[in-house]
Structure formats: structure tokens, C-alpha cells
Scaffold this motif. Structure first.
Motif, short mmCIF file in Angstrom:
data_model
loop_
_atom_site.label_atom_id
_atom_site.label_comp_id
_atom_site.label_asym_id
_atom_site.label_seq_id
_atom_site.Cartn_x
_atom_site.Cartn_y
_atom_site.Cartn_z
N GLY A 163 1.07 -1.57 0.11
CA GLY A 163 0.07 0.34 -0.46
C GLY A 163 1.33 1.38 0.21
N VAL A 164 2.15 1.15 1.05
CA VAL A 164 2.46 2.28 0.81
C VAL A 164 2.97 2.76 -0.81
N LEU A 165 3.74 1.64 -1.07
CA LEU A 165 4.39 1.53 -2.30
C LEU A 165 4.00 1.69 -3.64
N VAL A 166 2.22 1.89 -3.31
CA VAL A 166 1.69 1.85 -5.05
C VAL A 166 0.63 2.80 -5.00
N ARG A 167 -0.09 2.81 -3.74
CA ARG A 167 -1.21 3.84 -3.42
C ARG A 167 -0.48 5.30 -2.88
N ARG A 168 -1.00 6.50 -3.58
CA ARG A 168 -0.38 8.11 -4.03
C ARG A 168 -1.51 9.01 -2.97
N ASN A 169 -2.48 8.55 -2.67
CA ASN A 169 -2.97 9.17 -1.76
C ASN A 169 -2.15 9.28 -0.16
N VAL A 170 -1.96 10.40 0.35
CA VAL A 170 -1.20 9.79 1.42
C VAL A 170 -2.15 9.65 3.11
N ILE A 171 -3.07 9.74 2.59
CA ILE A 171 -4.16 9.73 3.52
C ILE A 171 -4.01 7.79 3.68
N VAL A 172 -3.87 7.38 2.36
CA VAL A 172 -3.93 5.79 2.55
C VAL A 172 -2.94 5.10 2.62
N MET A 173 -2.08 6.33 2.27
CA MET A 173 -0.83 5.24 2.67
C MET A 173 -0.21 5.32 4.00
N PHE A 174 -1.05 6.57 5.02
CA PHE A 174 -0.64 6.33 6.54
C PHE A 174 -1.36 5.64 7.18
N MET A 175 -2.41 5.55 6.28
CA MET A 175 -3.04 3.86 7.10
C MET A 175 -2.79 2.68 6.50
N CYS A 176 -1.77 2.41 5.67
CA CYS A 176 -1.61 1.91 5.39
C CYS A 176 -0.01 0.98 6.19
N ILE A 177 0.40 2.44 6.19
CA ILE A 177 1.48 2.32 7.81
C ILE A 177 0.55 2.00 9.25
N GLU A 178 -0.26 2.22 9.31
CA GLU A 178 -0.88 1.71 10.50
C GLU A 178 -0.70 -0.02 10.56
N LEU A 179 -0.89 0.30 9.40
CA LEU A 179 -1.48 -1.61 9.31
C LEU A 179 -0.42 -2.52 9.23
N MET A 180 0.58 -1.49 8.78
CA MET A 180 2.74 -2.28 9.11
C MET A 180 2.52 -2.26 10.93
N LEU A 181 1.99 -1.69 11.30
CA LEU A 181 2.46 -1.54 12.70
C LEU A 181 1.33 -2.62 13.08
N ASN A 182 0.01 -2.61 12.58
CA ASN A 182 -0.11 -3.51 13.67
C ASN A 182 -0.13 -4.91 13.37
N ALA A 183 0.37 -5.66 12.07
CA ALA A 183 0.91 -6.35 12.21
C ALA A 183 1.60 -7.03 12.75
N ALA A 184 2.54 -5.77 13.31
CA ALA A 184 3.65 -6.22 13.90
C ALA A 184 3.17 -6.75 14.86
N ASN A 185 2.34 -5.65 16.31
CA ASN A 185 1.61 -5.99 17.36
C ASN A 185 1.01 -7.03 17.48
N LEU A 186 0.45 -7.98 15.85
CA LEU A 186 0.17 -9.02 15.85
C LEU A 186 1.28 -10.32 16.19
N SER A 187 1.90 -9.77 15.67
CA SER A 187 2.93 -11.07 15.79
C SER A 187 3.74 -11.21 16.87
N LEU A 188 3.56 -9.96 17.11
CA LEU A 188 4.44 -9.84 19.29
C LEU A 188 3.69 -11.02 19.65
#
Lengths: 519, 100
Positions: free
Chosen positions: B21-46
Motif C-alpha cells: 500500500g505504501v509503495l503503490v498508493r498515491r493518496n497520503v491518507i491511504v499511505m498513512f493507513m497502510c503504515i498503521e497496518l504495518m504497525l498492527n501486523a507487528a503487534n499481532l506478531s508480538l
């Protein structure tokens, strides 16, 4: 599956050890309150309260907090062994000689930044009091980052450092360039933290602990999970030092951010991130270090080359300095590959020198700002030696030093670094380090072209505009003088630096400090 | 009965979606939400790893990450609002004053 019994033991607090951290934290909390209090008053001690006066007061107060923290840190530098901060069995931070030296460098950079910010911010129409609280919060994050020995502390302090800097990069909120710079830094910085956090999750999953030292005892360089976690963690940190291939944000961000903030980002963030890299490589990833050398070697060589080549074609001084900071990150990475404490101590000396010369160069550019606009094109410097001789002199000294010409400090720093690399390569009989040092020397030669262009433009071209009225504040003069003097003194007598009334052997201090970190 | 590696699989998939999402999308808000998704993936893993190892370090880590993510949202949205006020766009391709 059995879960462990919950046991709570209150952490031991050693206030003496963390007193510099507490001082800065107190300052970061108090400054917004002081600002709110002052801006509600019409007059204070029978003086009329104006925005400029509030800005001056806040910069004064934050300098006092930082100076107290610096004094406390310098007092601890003479006893370099690690002090226990919270809990000896599971240390979150290690306040050892390395941490104290890096913290002192960070505080110096922050003090100089704050002293030159007041007039610049008023000049570009962004004189808001939050600036100082944000700088102090970020400094607290950097201090913790340079000392952290635990992944939780590493992540939280990295974010505490970065988030205020995202805001600072966009501090000129009416300037589109500043907005754009903040947005790019924010997206790329958070992306890097996301990668790093996932790497930490994998390392935790592979070893079952979050302490860097415990990870080091269980780290297995054969396992894919371990290596993937280590790789993602290192990618996150190399983003912060802007090493190639994770460097694309740096030129845009440094160009668009307020000039004083760019200087702060280029120096203090790099110092703190190298502190974290020291810990991660020497504690957690020590067993797998052989398999990481190849990757670090490539990153170092690429950073030096790409940074220097790209810097040659820039027309904007801030952008050129950004590419030069990428190149310097490459030189510094050589020290990480050198085994033992020699490389670390060379890096620490280099970071101290780099702080002075880079802050000096950015300060000159910030002083030139006029009528809400940065004068940061190389052509704007034409004939500066006639218009503002002192500025031109300091800029020329910083440029010579960044290029690594003797007798300036930049030469001494590069000499220490390359010497450590060459010594290690003869001792180990490993020619890859020698090649890296050769690439570094060749790159220094390439960098002469763009660094020396600035003195040439300043001294050999005629001024294209009228002389500005000299609007420099006394603090700016002081900081520029200190930067130029430090570049001379650290270059000529690094063994015998005269600080107020102590003679300090800086080289001995850094090697002592570096040894204290290694087990 | 799902075991810890099933959770890790979900986390890895979420993390990859975030990166893409961060690499492909061009809308800043969507990119930002994808970053949150990355953080939450790490949370689930932890959290899943915390269960695997039977210690609480991972859970504590997740609390810290949640706080940091909240702070990041506050600062990030403020930056995006400042940008939108001046430029009237959330498309990252149109923010190109600074290049080369």
C-alpha cells in the motif's frame, strides 16, 4: 501452554545516573506551560510582552535546561564505566562512556541549534513557542536512543526522537516547501519505523527476549528468522542515518525544512542513530556479525559514492549539504565494520567534529535568510566575502573541514577512521576493509570539487546584490565563532583541547568511552 | 486449533499489504493507513510470540507501540492538514516542489 505468573518488582531508580535525562524531560514539559503563561500576560516585570520577547525567553530557558544536562553529562564522562539506571538484571539503558559522549554531542548540537533559531524563526515568520519544547522532547528521545539496550526502549526512544522532528520539519506552516518536506519525512520515517518494528517482532519471536544482550546470547546467524529480523532492524536504523539505498528522503527534507532544523537533523539524529547502531551491532547481532559485514560494506561504499556524485550537481546549498551528509554517513559506516573498539572511537570523534562543521555551515545559511525567504542557492553566496566577511570565513572553514583538508578537524576525523580501517585490515589480513578505506579516500578527493566551489563563489565572484544590513544576533556570532574555533582546535590539537579551564585529550576520551561499551 | 504460526501468517500477510500500500498508493491518507497496518501486523506478531514464549515482554511492547501509533496519528494528520490547507491536494505526486 503455560503462562508465567505475574510478578511485579518495583524498578530501582538511580536518579544520579539519569539526571541529564530528567533535566531535559523537565524542560520539555515545563516549556509549553511557561509559554502559555507568558503569552496570556500583557506585561511581565513591567516589560511589554511581545512574540519576539517570548521567543527569546523560551530559547533562554531551554538553553539553561540543556546546559545543565550537558554539565551533568560532562561530569560523568571522566568515569566511563557503565552506571546502573533502573535495574541491573534487565537494563533498559546503559549509561556508559559511549552513551555519555554521544549524549554530550547531542546536547551541544541542540544548544547551538536553539541559540541560532530565535532570530531565524522570527525572520521567516514562524516564531512559535512550541519550537523549543519540540526540540527538547526530541533531544530526550535521542539521549535515550543513544543509551538504549532493550528493543522496547529502542523503539519508543526512536519515535520520541522522530515525531517532534516531523513536526519541526513542517514548522513553517505557511510555506508549501516546509509542508512538503514534513510530509515526505513523516511518511518515509514512519514506514522505516514499521519495518524496524516488524524486525523487532521477528527477533523477539526467534529469541524470546527483548533485551539486546540476551538476544545476543541466542542469536543464530544460520536461521532465516533471525537474519530477517536483524535485517529489518538494521534497515530501520539506516533509514535514520540516510545511508544509500535508504537516502532519497534526505535531500528533499533538508531543503524544505527550516534551515536551523536541517542542521539539527543532520547532526543530532545521526549521532543518536549511530549510538543505536553501536548497541545493536555490538550486543544483539555480535554472533552474526560476519554475515552482516558484506551488507554493511556495500551500504558504506554506495553511500559514499552516491552522496558525493549527487552533491556535485546541486545548485542549492542545503540540498548539497544533504547529499554531503549521506556521503559522511558512508564514511562513518566504515567504522562500524572495523572490529573492536578502534572503529567505534573513530566514529565518535568523527561525529563530534561533524556536528561542529555542519551546524556551522547550516547556521551561515540561516543567517542569510531575508524577507521570509531562505537565500540558499549557491549563486546567493556570490561575493559574500565582501558583503559579510565573517560569514564567508566561517563557511569557508566549514567547507574545507567537510572536505577533509588538513589542518582542519575534518581531516583529523577522516584520518582516524581510515587509520582504524587500515590497521584492522593488516591485523586480520582481510583486504576488504583496505578497499573500503581506498574508496573512502578516493571519494574525499571527489568531494573537493563541490565543497571548494562554495569558497570559490564566495571569494572570487563579485556580489550580485546590495549589502544587507548586518542583522546577526550576538548568539549567532557566538555559535559561528565556536564552530570555527572547534574545527581548528580539534584539527590541530585533538590531544590537547582547552575547554574553559580543563585540558581535554579528546582522542583518549573517545577511545576510553568506546572501550567501556564493549563487554 | 490454530497455533502460533497461523497468527504469524496473518501478521505477515497484513505486513505485506501494508508495504504494498505504501509503495503503490498515491493518496497520503491511504499511505498513512497502510503504515498503521504495518504497525498492527507487528503487534499481532508480538502478541502471538509472547504467547509462544510464555513471557509478557511482547505484550508490554504492544502497549508501547499502541501509544506511539496514537502519537503518530496526531502529528501525521496535523502535517497532512497543513499541506491540504496550502495545496488543496492529498496526492503525493502533486507535491513535487522539492526534487533533484
Amino acid at each position: 501452554m503455560e503462562t508465567s505468573v505475574l510478578e511485579f518488582t518495583a524498578p530501582e531508580l538511580h536518579f544520579g545516573t539519569i539526571s541529564p535525562l530528567l533535566t531535559v524531560a523537565l524542560g520539555a514539559v515545563l516549556l509549553p506551560i511557561i509559554e502559555a503563561y507568558l503569552s496570556r500576560r500583557k506585561s511581565f516585570l513591567s516589560r511589554p510582552v511581545t512574540r519576539v520577547w517570548i521567543g527569546f525567553m523560551l530559547s533562554f530557558i531551554s538553553t539553561i535546561f540543556l546546559a545543565i544536562a550537558l554539565m551533568l553529562t560532562l561530569g560523568k564522562l571522566s568515569v566511563p564505566q557503565a552506571e546502573v539506571a533502573f535495574n541491573a538484571a534487565h537494563p533498559m539503558i546503559a549509561m556508559d562512556g559511549t552513551a555519555h559522549f554521544l549524549i554530550a554531542t547531542i546536547l551541544l548540537s541542540a544548544i547551538m541549534t536553539i541559540l541560532v533559531s530565535g532570530r531565524y524563526l522570527a525572520d521567516v515568520g514562524a516564531n512559535y513557542g512550541e519550537y523549543y519544547a519540540l526540540v527538547l522532547a526530541s533531544v530526550l528521545g535521542m539521549m535515550l536512543l543513544a543509551a538504549s539496550t532493550n528493543m522496547i526502549m529502542l523503539f519508543v526512544s526512536l519515535e520520541l526522537m522522530s515525531i517532534p522532528i516531523y513536526a519541526l520539519a513542517g514548522f513553517r506552516r505557511l510555506s508549501v516547501r516546509s509542508n512538503e518536506s514534513a510530509m515526505k519525512y513523516f511518511i518515509i520515517g514512519s514506514f522505516a519505523s514499521g519495518l524496524m518494528l516488524y524486525g523487532m517482532a521477528l527477533l523477539y519471536g526467534a529469541t524470546g527476549s527483548v533485551g539486546l544482550a540476551e538476544i545476543g546470547t541466542k542469536f543464530d546467524p544460520e536461521s532465516v528468522l533471525h537474519l530477517l529480523g536483524a535485517g529489518l532492524l538494521l534497515i530501520g536504523l539506516t533509514f535514520k542515518i540516510a545511508a544509500v539505498p535508504f537516502h532519497q528522503w534526505a535531500p528533499d527534507v533538508y531543503e524544505g525544512a527550516p534551515t536551523t532544523v536541517s542542521g539539527f537533523m543532520a547532526t543530532a539524529v545521526k549521532v543518536a542513530a549511530f549510538g543505536a547502531l553501536f548497541r545493536v551491532l555490538s550486543l544483539a547481532l555480535q554472533p552474526g556479525i560476519e554475515s552482516l559485514y558484506g551488507a554493511l560494506w556495500v551500504i558504506a561504499a554506495l553511500s559514499m559514492t552516491v552522496g558525493n556524485v549527487m552533491a556535485m550537481i546541486q545548485r542549492n546549498v542545503k540540498r548539497m549539504l544533504a547529499y554531503s551528509s549521506i556521503a559522511h554517513a558512508g564514511y562513518l559506516l566504515i567504522g562500524l565494520i572495523v572490529p573492536g573498539s578502534g572503529g567505534y572511537s573513530a566514529i565518535m570523534f568523527y561525529l563530534l567534529v561533524y556536528t561542529f562543521m555542519t551546524i556551522g555551515a547550516f547556521t551561515v545559511i540561516s543567517v542569510l535568510a531575508k524577507d521570509h525567504e531562505d537565500k540558499d542557492q549557491i549563486d546567493d553566496l556570490a561575493g559574500l566575502s565582501v558583503l559579510r566577511p565573517f560569514l564567508a570565513f566561517v563557511m569557508a572553514v566549514c567547507m574545507f573541514s567537510l572536505a577533509g583538508i588538513p589542518p582542519f578537524a575534518g581531516f583529523m576525523a577522516k584520518f582516524q577512521l581510515f587509520k582504524a580501517a587500515i590497521q584492522a585490515s593488516t591485523e586480520l589480513g582481510d583486504s576488504s576493509l583496505l578497499w573500503l578505506a581506498i574508496i573512502g579516500v578516493l571519494n574525499s578527493a571527489v568531494s573537493l570539487y563541490y565543497y571548494l566551489r562554495i569558497p570559490v563563489v564566495m571569494y572570487m565572484r563579485d556580489p550580485e546584490r546590495e549589502a544587507d544590513p548586518d542583522s546577526m544576533a550576538g548568539f549567532e556570532r557566538l555559535v559561528l565563532f565556536v564552530c570555527a574555533a572547534a574545527v581548528f582546535v580539534l584539527g590541530i590539537f585533538p590531544h590537547d583541547v582547552f575547554v574553559i579551564f580543563w585540558d581535554v585529550d579528546v582522542i583518549a576520551v573517545v577511545s576510553e568511552a568506546a572501550r567501556s561499551m564493549l563487554p | 486449533m490454530p497455533d502460533v504460526w497461523h497468527y504469524q501468517m496473518v501478521a505477515a500477510v497484513l505486513f505485506m499489504i501494508g508495504i504494498m500500500g505504501v509503495l503503490v498508493r498515491r493518496n497520503v491518507i491511504v499511505m498513512f493507513m497502510c503504515i498503521e497496518l504495518m504497525l498492527n501486523a507487528a503487534n499481532l506478531s508480538l502478541i502471538a510470540f509472547s504467547r509462544l514464549w510464555g513471557n509478557l515482554d511482547g505484550q508490554i511492547f504492544v502497549f508501547m507501540v499502541i501509544i506511539v501509533a496514537a502519537v503518530e496519528v496526531a502529528v501525521g494528520l496535523a502535517i497532512i492538514i497543513a499541506l491540504v490547507r496550502n495545496r488543496d491536494t492529498v496526492n503525493i505526486e502533486e507535491s513535487s516542489l522539492l526534487k533533484w
